[in-house]
Scaffold this motif. Structure first.
Motif, PDB file in Angstrom:
ATOM      1  N   ALA A  63      51.826  -6.494 -33.090  1.00 54.36           N
ATOM      2  CA  ALA A  63      51.952  -7.804 -32.446  1.00 54.36           C
ATOM      3  C   ALA A  63      51.996  -8.948 -33.446  1.00 54.36           C
ATOM      4  O   ALA A  63      52.864  -9.828 -33.364  1.00 54.36           O
ATOM      5  CB  ALA A  63      50.807  -8.008 -31.453  1.00 54.36           C
ATOM      6  N   SER A  94      51.124  -0.900 -30.679  1.00 52.61           N
ATOM      7  CA  SER A  94      50.263  -1.716 -29.820  1.00 52.61           C
ATOM      8  C   SER A  94      48.787  -1.460 -30.130  1.00 52.61           C
ATOM      9  O   SER A  94      48.442  -0.567 -30.900  1.00 52.61           O
ATOM     10  CB  SER A  94      50.554  -1.415 -28.349  1.00 52.61           C
ATOM     11  OG  SER A  94      51.869  -1.805 -28.014  1.00 52.61           O
ATOM     12  N   THR A 112      47.020   3.814 -33.011  1.00 56.32           N
ATOM     13  CA  THR A 112      47.446   2.468 -32.638  1.00 56.32           C
ATOM     14  C   THR A 112      47.574   1.599 -33.892  1.00 56.32           C
ATOM     15  O   THR A 112      47.324   2.057 -35.015  1.00 56.32           O
ATOM     16  CB  THR A 112      46.435   1.820 -31.680  1.00 56.32           C
ATOM     17  OG1 THR A 112      45.234   1.518 -32.416  1.00 56.32           O
ATOM     18  CG2 THR A 112      46.111   2.737 -30.512  1.00 56.32           C
ATOM     19  N   TYR A 124      45.216  -1.845 -25.265  1.00 58.78           N
ATOM     20  CA  TYR A 124      46.453  -1.825 -24.481  1.00 58.78           C
ATOM     21  C   TYR A 124      46.890  -0.390 -24.195  1.00 58.78           C
ATOM     22  O   TYR A 124      47.239  -0.044 -23.062  1.00 58.78           O
ATOM     23  CB  TYR A 124      47.546  -2.569 -25.250  1.00 58.78           C
ATOM     24  CG  TYR A 124      48.928  -2.470 -24.656  1.00 58.78           C
ATOM     25  CD1 TYR A 124      49.346  -3.323 -23.639  1.00 58.78           C
ATOM     26  CD2 TYR A 124      49.831  -1.511 -25.114  1.00 58.78           C
ATOM     27  CE1 TYR A 124      50.620  -3.239 -23.094  1.00 58.78           C
ATOM     28  CE2 TYR A 124      51.109  -1.416 -24.577  1.00 58.78           C
ATOM     29  CZ  TYR A 124      51.491  -2.285 -23.572  1.00 58.78           C
ATOM     30  OH  TYR A 124      52.749  -2.182 -23.034  1.00 58.78           O
ATOM     31  N   ASP A 171      55.685   2.176 -25.910  1.00 60.78           N
ATOM     32  CA  ASP A 171      56.464   1.152 -25.216  1.00 60.78           C
ATOM     33  C   ASP A 171      57.965   1.436 -25.274  1.00 60.78           C
ATOM     34  O   ASP A 171      58.528   1.618 -26.356  1.00 60.78           O
ATOM     35  CB  ASP A 171      56.181  -0.225 -25.825  1.00 60.78           C
ATOM     36  CG  ASP A 171      54.761  -0.675 -25.554  1.00 60.78           C
ATOM     37  OD1 ASP A 171      54.385  -0.745 -24.370  1.00 60.78           O
ATOM     38  OD2 ASP A 171      54.018  -0.941 -26.513  1.00 60.78           O
TER      39      ASP A 171
END
Length: 217
Positions: free
Chosen positions: A50, A112, A135, A116, A12
């Motif tokens: 997250a 993430s 991840t 995703y 990201d």
């Protein structure tokens, strides 16, 4: 310069402009709660897994809502704009081509989720171009802890000092530096004010000459 034997990308804000979309999402989420100065909150969230990111929001804003409640609302906002706005960061495909010309193994290490990551990379048919992906579900400790980059070096069978890591955030930079990787930070408009202590170089984009010099034959 270091001899590079493998390259690992954050996802990201580094490969794709998703931090722009996350920023817009976070701004809207906070606006709905009467908070107009969103950047201090978003800075604390950037680069984290997250649940850790939303805990930062809760702690900083003194929200009574749960992580799950905030994340569910955030996901709705994010997905409402994702596919209309998603775009690769400048130089991504040229850099991938160059790494493949050098036949260097490459991977992705993101905070993430796997679902995703597969969705984002899948939109551009990129999944098959990486030797490994890591991840939030593959590590115990998220960035800025070095675990994900130590794991990446192990998976790619290289010493961290010979692994080029490309990151857009301060948290990611700290993680890679603590792992002993050769870290190059590539800030964007939303992360340029963060602390990049430990980086070998702050690049202007994925086309920065410093990065390409590292990948010379």
């Amino acid at each position: 310069m270091a001899e590079i034997h493998a390259v690992v990308f954050d996802l990201d804000g580094l490969m794709f402009n998703t931090e722009e979309i996350f920023n817009e999402t976070g701004t809207e989420l906070l606006r709905r709660r009467g908070i107009m100065d969103s950047q201090p909150v978003i800075d604390r969230m950037m680069g984290r897994r997250a649940h850790e990111a939303f805990q930062q929001m809760i702690d900083y804003c003194n929200f009574s809502e749960t992580i799950e409640e905030l994340q569910a609302e955030s996901d709705i906002i994010f997905r409402s704009i994702l596919h209309d706005r998603l775009a690769p960061m400048p130089g991504l495909f040229q850099l991938l081509d160059r790494i493949e010309e050098r036949t260097l193994p490459k991977g992705v290490a993101t905070s993430s989720s796997r679902k995703y990551l597969e969705e984002i990379l899948g939109t551009q048919n990129l999944l098959q171009r990486f030797h490994m992906t890591l991840t939030s579900e593959d590590v115990t400790n998220g960035k800025p802890d070095p675990e994900i980059y130590l794991t990446a070096a192990e998976r790619l069978q290289v010493e961290p000092a010979h692994m080029l890591v490309l990151e857009d955030s301060g948290n990611g930079t700290k993680a890679a530096a603590a792992a002993g990787a050769h870290i190059v930070s590539v800030p964007h408009v939303f992360s340029q004010g963060q602390d990049f202590t430990g980086t070998e170089h702050i690049a202007t984009s994925l086309l920065d000459p410093y990065i390409w010099k590292l990948l010379e034959d």
